[in-house]
Design an enzyme around this catalytic site. Structure first.
Site, PDB file in Angstrom:
ATOM      1  N   ARG A 203       0.825  -1.208   0.000  1.00  0.00           N
ATOM      2  CA  ARG A 203       0.000   0.000   0.000  1.00  0.00           C
ATOM      3  C   ARG A 203       0.854   1.250   0.000  1.00  0.00           C
ATOM      4  O   ARG A 203       1.924   1.308   0.583  1.00  0.00           O
ATOM      5  CB  ARG A 203      -0.889   0.015   1.249  1.00  0.00           C
ATOM      6  CG  ARG A 203      -1.764   1.251   1.328  1.00  0.00           C
ATOM      7  CD  ARG A 203      -2.645   1.229   2.547  1.00  0.00           C
ATOM      8  NE  ARG A 203      -2.019   1.935   3.648  1.00  0.00           N
ATOM      9  CZ  ARG A 203      -2.670   2.285   4.757  1.00  0.00           C
ATOM     10  NH1 ARG A 203      -3.940   1.989   4.926  1.00  0.00           N
ATOM     11  NH2 ARG A 203      -2.038   2.918   5.715  1.00  0.00           N
TER      12      ARG A 203
ATOM     13  N   CYS B   1      -0.098   5.349   0.920  1.00  0.00           N
ATOM     14  CA  CYS B   1      -1.164   6.207   1.441  1.00  0.00           C
ATOM     15  C   CYS B   1      -0.583   7.601   1.596  1.00  0.00           C
ATOM     16  O   CYS B   1       0.413   7.793   2.301  1.00  0.00           O
ATOM     17  CB  CYS B   1      -1.663   5.680   2.787  1.00  0.00           C
ATOM     18  SG  CYS B   1      -3.098   6.579   3.431  1.00  0.00           S
TER      19      CYS B   1
END
Length: 125
Positions: A101, A103
């Site tokens: 991920r 972010c």
């Protein structure tokens, strides 16, 4: 390549597809917290907006005959990095396999929402 589309997620609000299947990979466009039944952003706080964004991601995954467990990468955009912890609480309920991920906080998001989530899923064996 095959375009994936469902009325259970918000329609594209620009010149793009909800998702594209290319080989064994599904590339989904970023999902913001629009309620697909009304076409409106109804939630006001990060928790509720993150929930709707995740539901929209799930609808696209379902349309491609896959699920959250097959997501290998997410990119998450927040309007305010102060929402990081609250966003993570919602995110963790959906992405239990912990895909890779990124972010980041950004200056603005479409329709002035608080978050957007895009995913890449692997559909191979």
């Amino acid at each position: 390549m095959k375009k994936i589309s469902t009325d259970k997620a918000p329609a594209a609000i620009g010149p793009y597809s909800q998702a594209v299947l290319a080989g064994d990979f599904l590339y989904a466009s970023g999902q913001i917290p629009i309620n697909p039944e009304t076409g409106n952003v109804e939630a006001n706080d990060i928790t509720a907006q993150a929930e709707q964004s995740m539901k929209n991601v799930g609808a696209i995954l379902d349309a491609a005959n896959t699920d959250y467990d097959h997501v290998v990468k997410t990119t998450c955009f927040l309007a305010d990095i102060a929402d990081f912890a609250a966003f993570n609480e919602v995110y963790a309920k959906y992405f239990t396999e912990k895909p890779a991920r990124s972010c980041v906080a950004v200056k603005d998001l479409p329709k002035n929402v608080l978050c957007e989530v895009e995913v890449v899923a692997y559909l191979g064996d």
